[in-house]
Design a protein around this motif. Structure first.
Motif, PDB file in Angstrom:
ATOM      1  N   ASN A  12      -4.925  -5.069   6.523  1.00 40.42           N
ATOM      2  CA  ASN A  12      -3.526  -4.630   6.546  1.00 40.42           C
ATOM      3  C   ASN A  12      -3.008  -4.361   5.145  1.00 40.42           C
ATOM      4  O   ASN A  12      -2.233  -3.414   4.929  1.00 40.42           O
ATOM      5  N   SER A  16      -1.483  -0.773   3.732  1.00 35.89           N
ATOM      6  CA  SER A  16      -0.123  -0.750   3.203  1.00 35.89           C
ATOM      7  C   SER A  16      -0.105  -0.333   1.740  1.00 35.89           C
ATOM      8  O   SER A  16       0.714   0.506   1.324  1.00 35.89           O
ATOM      9  N   ASP A  20       1.634   2.876  -0.106  1.00 37.22           N
ATOM     10  CA  ASP A  20       2.689   2.660  -1.091  1.00 37.22           C
ATOM     11  C   ASP A  20       2.345   3.260  -2.454  1.00 37.22           C
ATOM     12  O   ASP A  20       3.215   3.811  -3.135  1.00 37.22           O
ATOM     13  N   ASP A 117       6.914  -2.501   1.734  1.00 38.93           N
ATOM     14  CA  ASP A 117       6.092  -2.839   2.896  1.00 38.93           C
ATOM     15  C   ASP A 117       4.949  -3.781   2.509  1.00 38.93           C
ATOM     16  O   ASP A 117       4.659  -4.752   3.219  1.00 38.93           O
ATOM     17  N   THR A 118       4.307  -3.473   1.393  1.00 44.77           N
ATOM     18  CA  THR A 118       3.217  -4.338   0.921  1.00 44.77           C
ATOM     19  C   THR A 118       3.738  -5.726   0.593  1.00 44.77           C
ATOM     20  O   THR A 118       3.103  -6.740   0.935  1.00 44.77           O
TER      21      THR A 118
END
Length: 208
Positions: A12, A16, A20, A117-118
């Motif tokens: 994940n 991400s 980004d 998001d990260t």
């Protein structure tokens, strides 16, 4: 259980972060205030919390030359060219090296918010990984590998090139406050040419 949890997080994280960092490069290219980038760093707090970026342009080094001079002293020197030259001469090799390498010194830090998001993923996962018995060093090593791999991908796709970048930019991953020189050293070894990496080794030697 522990292995599966770590692998799920890393998968994940890679998805991400790749998204980004692509967003970051795209937005840097569109930013009219950015001239030519001489150095770009993935810049975070310790343990890869609050991931962001820092960049350095040529004027950053120029502006650092007189930062240590008091404003009152500069006013007194005005009109005395001989004294002004003595006090305002170029910085020593050591201080120039520090400004070149240490992202803490650069003026453009997280002006663009691209890693929300990260960071949300990291914030929601790290404590869970620690509780499951995954060691901090293991997590940091795996995250660094992903970041460097993603950086490499951006280079191979031509994102780190003129006119946005100089011909030989300094690339790195750093923790704020120089809290982990191993992160800087390992990322530099894998991202930079020998000339830049020698500067990093010298920087670490002088500031350890």
């Amino acid at each position: 259980m522990k292995t599966n949890l770590l692998q799920e997080f890393l998968d994940n994280f890679r998805k991400s972060f790749d998204k980004d960092i692509l967003d970051l490069f795209s937005r840097l290219k569109e930013d009219s205030k950015i001239k030519q980038i001489e150095a770009l760093c993935i810049y975070s707090a310790g343990g890869f919390r609050s991931i962001g970026y820092a960049l350095r342009q040529d004027e950053d080094l120029s502006s650092n030359k007189n930062n240590s001079l008091d404003a009152e002293l500069l006013a007194l020197l005005e009109g005395h060219s001989d004294l002004e030259q003595m006090f305002c001469s170029p910085t020593s090799d050591n201080s120039t090296l520090y400004s070149q390498v240490c992202a803490d010194e650069w003026s453009n830090i997280n002006d663009i918010n691209c890693f929300s998001d990260t960071n949300a993923l990291v914030d929601s996962s790290l404590d869970q990984l620690y509780d499951a018995g995954v060691g901090q060093q293991t997590i940091q090593t795996e995250i660094l590998n992903i970041i460097v791999s993603s950086f490499d991908s951006m280079i191979s796709k031509g994102f780190v090139s003129k006119p946005l970048f100089v011909s030989d930019p300094f690339l790195s991953v750093q923790f704020s406050g120089s809290t982990n020189t191993n992160i800087l050293l390992e990322s530099s070894k894998r991202l930079n040419n020998p000339s830049w990496h020698q500067k990093v080794e010298q920087f670490i030697k002088e500031n350890s």
